[in-house]
Design a protein around this motif. Structure first.
Motif, short mmCIF file in Angstrom:
data_model
loop_
_atom_site.label_atom_id
_atom_site.label_comp_id
_atom_site.label_asym_id
_atom_site.label_seq_id
_atom_site.Cartn_x
_atom_site.Cartn_y
_atom_site.Cartn_z
N ALA A 155 0.89 -1.02 -0.37
CA ALA A 155 0.16 -0.20 -0.25
C ALA A 155 0.50 1.21 0.34
N ARG A 158 2.17 1.81 -4.02
CA ARG A 158 1.33 2.11 -4.45
C ARG A 158 1.38 4.08 -3.92
N MET A 183 -7.87 -0.16 -5.77
CA MET A 183 -8.88 -1.53 -5.61
C MET A 183 -9.07 -2.14 -6.76
N ARG A 192 -10.07 -8.31 -3.24
CA ARG A 192 -9.03 -6.80 -3.91
C ARG A 192 -8.25 -6.90 -4.05
N MET A 196 -4.40 -6.29 -6.40
CA MET A 196 -3.37 -5.69 -6.44
C MET A 196 -1.67 -6.38 -5.84
N ASP A 199 -1.78 -6.88 -9.64
CA ASP A 199 -1.42 -5.97 -10.82
C ASP A 199 -0.28 -6.13 -11.21
N THR A 202 2.04 -2.74 -9.78
CA THR A 202 2.47 -3.66 -9.14
C THR A 202 4.21 -3.37 -8.63
#
Length: 303
Positions: A155, A158, A183, A192, A196, A199, A202
């Motif tokens: 997190a 991001r 998300m 969800r 992440m 993805d 990321t």
């Protein structure tokens, strides 16, 4: 023919993404974030309605996906037009010489120069954060706090990518997301969170942050060496004329020896330093443009 009214928020977002196909990925991310935030707020304000009823209701207020997509396209064009410098009358195309020396009044060159110097600090920070975070995540994986720590670390990555995007847009002039990346909608919270980790953006963000340290060192060396050499050549003739030691002092076999450049070479040295200064501004501006595209490719989720 317009699409059927979506019955779920993920279906609405999919239709909006499809309607925005081909647009700037940063603008698509902003539109999806705004749409999801608005739709979930509407759903929270009207708990008596299910998603299908709520979407049918907001189709006339917020707009259908294709209508929202058209609004964003128009708004994006208006913003880009407003940010461009206004010209009261058509300007003749500049000559090659004017374009070469005109870089001295281009703010993009100086912003890129500042960004390249700043990258040394941000690159070291990003590299340290990623290496320490991945190392601690691997160490905590066997403990009960491992999963929460890994989620928190990703997190923060991001969040840092969003901050870096704001810096890139402000200094390099490349359109970056102005909303954080939400998300993956739909499913449980664990689905969800899992999205992440799966993805690709990321992992490309992690690669970008690791890459920033060697790039920061390279950029800093280019700026310091290039501009120091240019300024040194520009000032060398004045040092030669006003210094009592001529062009400089060197040590040969333990003895100090003064040396002087021929007087006829001083104008060429001065002109060479000035030209190198302008060449460095062009190089810096070009590197800024290339880095902006690299940041957009690695930090922005494709549309």
């Amino acid at each position: 023919m317009s699409q059927a009214i979506p019955r779920t928020i993920p279906e609405y977002l999919d239709q909006l993404r499809s309607a925005l196909r081909g647009a700037d990925p940063a603008m698509i991310q902003d539109a999806l974030y705004d749409a999801e935030e608005h739709l979930r707020a509407e759903l929270a304000e009207h708990p008596e309605l299910d998603e299908a009823a709520m979407l049918a209701r907001v189709a006339t207020s917020y707009g259908a996906p294709d209508e929202v997509a058209e609004i964003y396209r128009v708004k994006e064009g208006e913003v880009e037009q407003a940010l461009r410098p206004r010209r009261r009358q058509p300007v003749a195309e500049k000559s090659l010489l004017a374009r070469f020396f005109g870089v001295a009044v281009d703010p993009r060159a100086y912003l890129a120069l500042f960004y390249m110097v700043l990258t040394l600090a941000t690159g070291i920070f990003y590299f340290t954060w990623v290496v320490a975070g991945l190392g601690m995540s691997a160490g905590f994986a066997i403990l009960i706090i491992g999963i929460p720590f890994i989620i928190l670390f990703f997190a923060t990555v991001r969040a840092l990518s969003f901050v870096e995007g704001k810096i890139v847009e402000a200094m390099l002039g490349v359109r970056m997301p102005r909303r954080p990346q939400a998300m993956q909608p739909g499913g449980s919270i664990w689905q969800r969170i899992g999205a992440m980790f799966t993805d690709p953006r990321t992992w490309s963000t992690l690669f970008y942050m690791l890459l920033m340290m060697p790039l920061g060192v390279l950029y800093f060396c280019i700026v310091t060496i290039g501009f120091s050499f240019a300024i040194g050549l520009t000032l060398a003739p004045f040092v030669h004329l006003f210094s009592p030691y001529g062009s400089g002092i060197v040590m040969v076999d333990g003895d100090y020896v003064t040396w002087s450049a021929p007087l006829w070479s001083l104008p060429f040295v001065f002109v060479g330093g000035v030209l190198l200064f302008f060449v460095m501004l062009h190089i810096v501006r070009g590197i800024g443009q290339l880095h902006g595209q690299l940041a957009k490719h690695l930090l922005v989720k494709a549309g």
